[in-house]
Design an enzyme around this catalytic site. Structure first.
Site, PDB file in Angstrom:
ATOM      1  N   GLY A 222       0.823  -1.214   0.000  1.00 43.57           N
ATOM      2  CA  GLY A 222       0.000   0.000   0.000  1.00 43.57           C
ATOM      3  C   GLY A 222       0.856   1.262   0.000  1.00 43.57           C
ATOM      4  O   GLY A 222       0.387   2.348  -0.351  1.00 43.57           O
ATOM      5  N   LYS A 229      -2.203   2.206  -4.650  1.00 43.98           N
ATOM      6  CA  LYS A 229      -2.833   3.376  -4.048  1.00 43.98           C
ATOM      7  C   LYS A 229      -2.154   4.684  -4.471  1.00 43.98           C
ATOM      8  O   LYS A 229      -2.699   5.767  -4.277  1.00 43.98           O
ATOM      9  CB  LYS A 229      -2.836   3.226  -2.524  1.00 43.98           C
ATOM     10  CG  LYS A 229      -3.762   2.103  -2.052  1.00 43.98           C
ATOM     11  CD  LYS A 229      -5.101   2.267  -2.670  1.00 43.98           C
ATOM     12  CE  LYS A 229      -6.279   1.510  -2.166  1.00 43.98           C
ATOM     13  NZ  LYS A 229      -6.347   0.135  -1.946  1.00 43.98           N
ATOM     14  N   CYS A 273     -13.145  -3.768   5.464  1.00 41.11           N
ATOM     15  CA  CYS A 273     -14.565  -3.698   5.833  1.00 41.11           C
ATOM     16  C   CYS A 273     -15.411  -4.591   4.937  1.00 41.11           C
ATOM     17  O   CYS A 273     -16.583  -4.302   4.693  1.00 41.11           O
ATOM     18  CB  CYS A 273     -15.064  -2.260   5.762  1.00 41.11           C
ATOM     19  SG  CYS A 273     -14.320  -1.202   7.005  1.00 41.11           S
ATOM     20  N   ASP A 290     -10.825  -3.584  -6.081  1.00 41.62           N
ATOM     21  CA  ASP A 290     -10.259  -2.429  -5.372  1.00 41.62           C
ATOM     22  C   ASP A 290     -10.397  -1.074  -6.067  1.00 41.62           C
ATOM     23  O   ASP A 290     -10.811  -0.120  -5.441  1.00 41.62           O
ATOM     24  CB  ASP A 290      -8.781  -2.705  -5.078  1.00 41.62           C
ATOM     25  CG  ASP A 290      -8.247  -1.854  -3.940  1.00 41.62           C
ATOM     26  OD1 ASP A 290      -9.046  -1.467  -3.068  1.00 41.62           O
ATOM     27  OD2 ASP A 290      -7.035  -1.570  -3.910  1.00 41.62           O
ATOM     28  N   ASN A 386      -3.394  -7.340   9.387  1.00 42.47           N
ATOM     29  CA  ASN A 386      -3.407  -6.833   8.003  1.00 42.47           C
ATOM     30  C   ASN A 386      -2.517  -7.704   7.100  1.00 42.47           C
ATOM     31  O   ASN A 386      -1.939  -7.228   6.129  1.00 42.47           O
ATOM     32  CB  ASN A 386      -2.953  -5.376   7.964  1.00 42.47           C
ATOM     33  CG  ASN A 386      -3.222  -4.707   6.618  1.00 42.47           C
ATOM     34  OD1 ASN A 386      -4.192  -5.030   5.939  1.00 42.47           O
ATOM     35  ND2 ASN A 386      -2.345  -3.801   6.212  1.00 42.47           N
ATOM     36  N   ALA A 387      -2.396  -8.992   7.444  1.00 40.96           N
ATOM     37  CA  ALA A 387      -1.656  -9.909   6.560  1.00 40.96           C
ATOM     38  C   ALA A 387      -2.384  -9.966   5.214  1.00 40.96           C
ATOM     39  O   ALA A 387      -3.587  -9.726   5.144  1.00 40.96           O
ATOM     40  CB  ALA A 387      -1.605 -11.296   7.193  1.00 40.96           C
ATOM     41  N   ARG A 388      -1.655 -10.275   4.158  1.00 42.13           N
ATOM     42  CA  ARG A 388      -2.229 -10.141   2.809  1.00 42.13           C
ATOM     43  C   ARG A 388      -1.905 -11.340   1.925  1.00 42.13           C
ATOM     44  O   ARG A 388      -0.964 -12.085   2.182  1.00 42.13           O
ATOM     45  CB  ARG A 388      -1.653  -8.888   2.141  1.00 42.13           C
ATOM     46  CG  ARG A 388      -1.992  -7.586   2.852  1.00 42.13           C
ATOM     47  CD  ARG A 388      -3.367  -7.130   2.487  1.00 42.13           C
ATOM     48  NE  ARG A 388      -3.765  -5.908   3.155  1.00 42.13           N
ATOM     49  CZ  ARG A 388      -4.573  -4.997   2.612  1.00 42.13           C
ATOM     50  NH1 ARG A 388      -5.043  -5.152   1.409  1.00 42.13           N
ATOM     51  NH2 ARG A 388      -4.941  -3.926   3.285  1.00 42.13           N
TER      52      ARG A 388
HETATM   53  C1  OXD Z   1      -6.427  -0.760   1.036  1.00 46.46           C
HETATM   54  C2  OXD Z   1      -6.124  -1.911   0.180  1.00 46.46           C
HETATM   55  O1  OXD Z   1      -5.706  -0.537   2.023  1.00 46.46           O
HETATM   56  O2  OXD Z   1      -6.899  -2.166  -0.739  1.00 46.46           O
HETATM   57  O3  OXD Z   1      -7.399  -0.058   0.739  1.00 46.46           O
HETATM   58  O4  OXD Z   1      -5.127  -2.580   0.385  1.00 46.46           O
HETATM   59 MN    MN Z   2      -8.326  -0.649  -1.135  1.00 47.09          MN
END
Ligand code: OXD
Ligand code: MN
Length: 623
Positions: A222, A229, A273, A290, A386-388
């Site tokens: 991010g 972003k 969310c 996204d 917030n692991a991805r």
């Molecule tokens: C965010 C993402 O942080 O999509 O919005 O990773």
């Molecule tokens: Mn996002």
């Protein structure tokens, strides 16, 4: 030693683009990498990035074929690089121009001086790759090209999974300077695996005037990946100065059972969310999770494209029961990068995965064992909240057939939602486009682990986009309102709330209930369902939801649950209006229609209280 050899130089020169050469020269001089490698769209070049990420140690192989693990650092829960850094992400504002209050800004000259100093020599001893991508489908009116320089092979590899290759597209530019560019460096590295050392010098500066973003001393996608972003911010600037929209939207194909049709929806939810899990709902198809570009199309609809082709999703509470589609995707062989999960004997584990937690392994704190505490004596969870995971959409069985359609998909509806414990019902339809824009503009949400800082603080999140908006909110809302006016077939706007709680703090809905809200909304766009008109929007009938819950979730949806979830919480909504009003009062040029809508909402809520002499008004009373 030559930094760039003839073969790589030839690849650059073949583009016939002065601006590309100038940027590469300028930033090689500044960042001083030891080697520069130019990556084209060829299989070998792309494979090179994937291989180097492993050789350097930025990624390591896991047991399942194609799976790798990357860590963004080994720090404490309060000082780390495992989330977006809002504090050090700033928009550079040219001298004398307005600094919108809701945006983190810095004078352009001052900001450039600061970051260029930090970037001086930041790639020393590193190999820098030069990459070319296409934001949006190829050969499409929607799309924008992007140049990325980075010294992180994790970043380069992630971008291959997430974005469409663009070297050939750059060739077609015929020398034009119409592209965004991004310079990223992880900066000085320490340890094995190597992670950014100087987090205190982490900076992400957005130069709107130049169409570029400079990002240094970070690895978290991010913060680091230009195309995610960072490009979102540049495109918001461009679209708000033209006549289209750039939004923090997923794009979902909704397929109601037995109806033989698909309707496309966009949706904006703040990070963490439920956005990706909505885009990956069972039985539906995904175009994107996204970021979307939207344009008024000649068929009267608004069309949207996914600027990405992959998912960088949060991996928390993903288990076979609550998120069956994502769980299946993450536990079968395919190119997948996990980040900041727990790794034990070659297997990744995450919070809420439904499996028993191994007693030890490696996680974002380094070597980890159950009960390990941080310096504040707080127990360290086995995986980061917030692991991805990073995967390609086209490999998924639920990928929509129009993922790469250069004309995008026609949009029937838009969802807005936040982490809202006590104001909005689980779903409602706006009264009209202007009210829909108001609903989007008044999203509130509790902060999550996707950004650095305290969690659970209620903040305003216009269109779930506030972190990325780089123009004044007044201008942004005006662009939205005007956009809808141009459309012959305006999308219906819906508010959803997956996080409503009762007074004791208990969530009122199951995680998969959202499927019923989405199917109901789709039916509304096709006139399948009647609804109850209320001052805050159209509410579903109990009888329709009862059937949907049975059909889609095999659940008996009780009337008492409906009343608790859909009663209009007048006092809480009035308090929310006050908060929204005070936020927008700080802004300039907020469109009058926004204030009119706010005042109408307030008046009708007060009327409701006076008419019924109660705080929570059951939808049955309004029928
Ligand atoms: C965010 C993402 O942080 O999509 O919005 O990773
Ligand atoms: Mn996002």
């Amino acid at each position: 030693m030559e930094i760039i050899n003839q073969e790589n130089l030839d690849k650059l020169k073949a583009l016939n683009n002065e601006k590309v050469l100038k940027i590469v020269n300028e930033f090689i001089d500044l960042c001083k990498p030891s080697k520069v490698t130019v990556i084209t769209d060829s299989k070998e070049d792309i494979e090179y990035c994937r291989r180097r990420a492993i050789e350097i140690g930025e990624e390591a192989k896991l047991d399942i074929d194609g799976h790798t693990i990357h860590f963004d650092g080994f720090f404490s829960m309060s000082n780390h690089d495992q989330a977006r850094d809002k504090k050090n992400t700033k928009v550079l504002i040219p001298n004398g121009q307005y600094h919108p209050p809701a945006i983190n800004t810095i004078e352009r000259e001052e900001g450039l001086k600061e970051i260029l100093e930090i970037m001086n020599g930041c790639m020393e001893g590193h190999e820098c790759v030069v990459r070319f991508f296409c934001l949006g489908p190829k050969n499409s009116e929607f799309s924008i090209l992007a140049l990325q320089l980075t010294d992180s092979f994790y970043v380069a590899h992630s971008e291959d999974l997430l974005y469409r290759a663009g070297y050939k597209e750059f060739k077609k530019l015929s020398g034009s300077d119409e592209f965004f560019y991004f310079i990223h460096s992880s900066g000085e590295l320490i340890g094995d695996p190597p992670v950014t050392k100087n987090l205190d010098k982490r900076r992400i500066y957005v130069d709107l005037q130049e169409g570029c973003v400079l990002s240094v001393n970070n690895q978290y996608a991010g913060n680091s990946l230009g195309l995610k972003k960072l490009a979102l911010r540049l495109a918001i600037y461009k679209s708000n100065n033209e006549d289209w929209l750039t939004e923090h939207y997923f794009i979902l194909g909704v397929h109601p059972e037995g109806k033989n049709r698909v309707s496309y929806f966009c949706g904006a939810f703040p990070s963490a969310c439920g956005k990706t899990s909505t885009a990956m709902l069972p039985g539906q198809t995904i175009v994107g999770d996204d970021i979307a570009y939207l344009r008024a199309w000649n068929d009267g609809y608004v069309h949207a494209v996914n600027i990405e082709r992959g998912i960088f999703g949060i991996i928390k509470d993903v288990n076979p029961k609550d998120d069956p589609v994502i769980f299946e995707a993450l536990t079968t062989p395919r190119e997948t990068i996990f980040s900041n999960v727990l790794v034990a004997e070659g297997t990744p584990y995450w919070i809420g995965d439904g499996r028993s937690i191994p007693v030890k392994g490696i996680n974002f704190s380094g070597d980890w064992n159950i009960g390990k505490e941080d310096i504040n004596k707080k127990e360290i969870p086995h995986a980061h909240p917030n692991a991805r995971y990073t995967i390609r959409i086209e490999e998924l069985s639920n990928a929509d057939e129009n993922l790469h359609n250069s004309e995008g998909v026609p949009i029937s509806g838009i969802f807005y939602g936040g982490r809202d414990s006590n104001t909005m019902p689980p779903v409602l339809e706006s009264l009209n486009w202007e009210h829909g824009v108001f609903i989007g503009a008044s999203i509130e949400s509790e902060t999550t682990s996707a950004t650095l800082g305290a969690e659970g603080v209620r903040v305003q999140q216009p269109m779930a986009n506030l972190d990325f908006i780089v123009v004044s909110l007044g201008k942004y809302l005006k662009n939205h309102l005007d956009f809808g006016k141009k459309l012959n077939i305006c999308p219906k706007v819906f508010a959803t709330n997956y996080f409503l709680r009762n007074k004791e703090g208990k969530y009122l809905n199951g995680i998969l209930d959202k499927l019923c809200w989405i199917i109901w909304a789709e039916g509304r766009t096709q006139d399948d369902y009647k609804a109850i008109e209320t001052p805050i929007g159209y509410l579903p009938l109990y009888s329709d939801l009862k059937i949907l819950f049975k059909q889609y979730l095999n659940k008996d949806y009780k009337e008492t649950d409906y009343i608790e979830q859909f009663s209009i919480r007048t006092t809480k909504l009035l308090e929310k209006l006050d908060r929204i009003e005070s936020m927008y009062k700080k802004e300039i040029n907020v469109p009058q229609i926004f204030w009119d809508t706010l005042n109408d909402q307030r008046k009708s809520l007060i009327n409701l209280i006076n008419t019924y002499d109660m705080e929570e008004i059951s939808p049955f009373l309004l029928k």
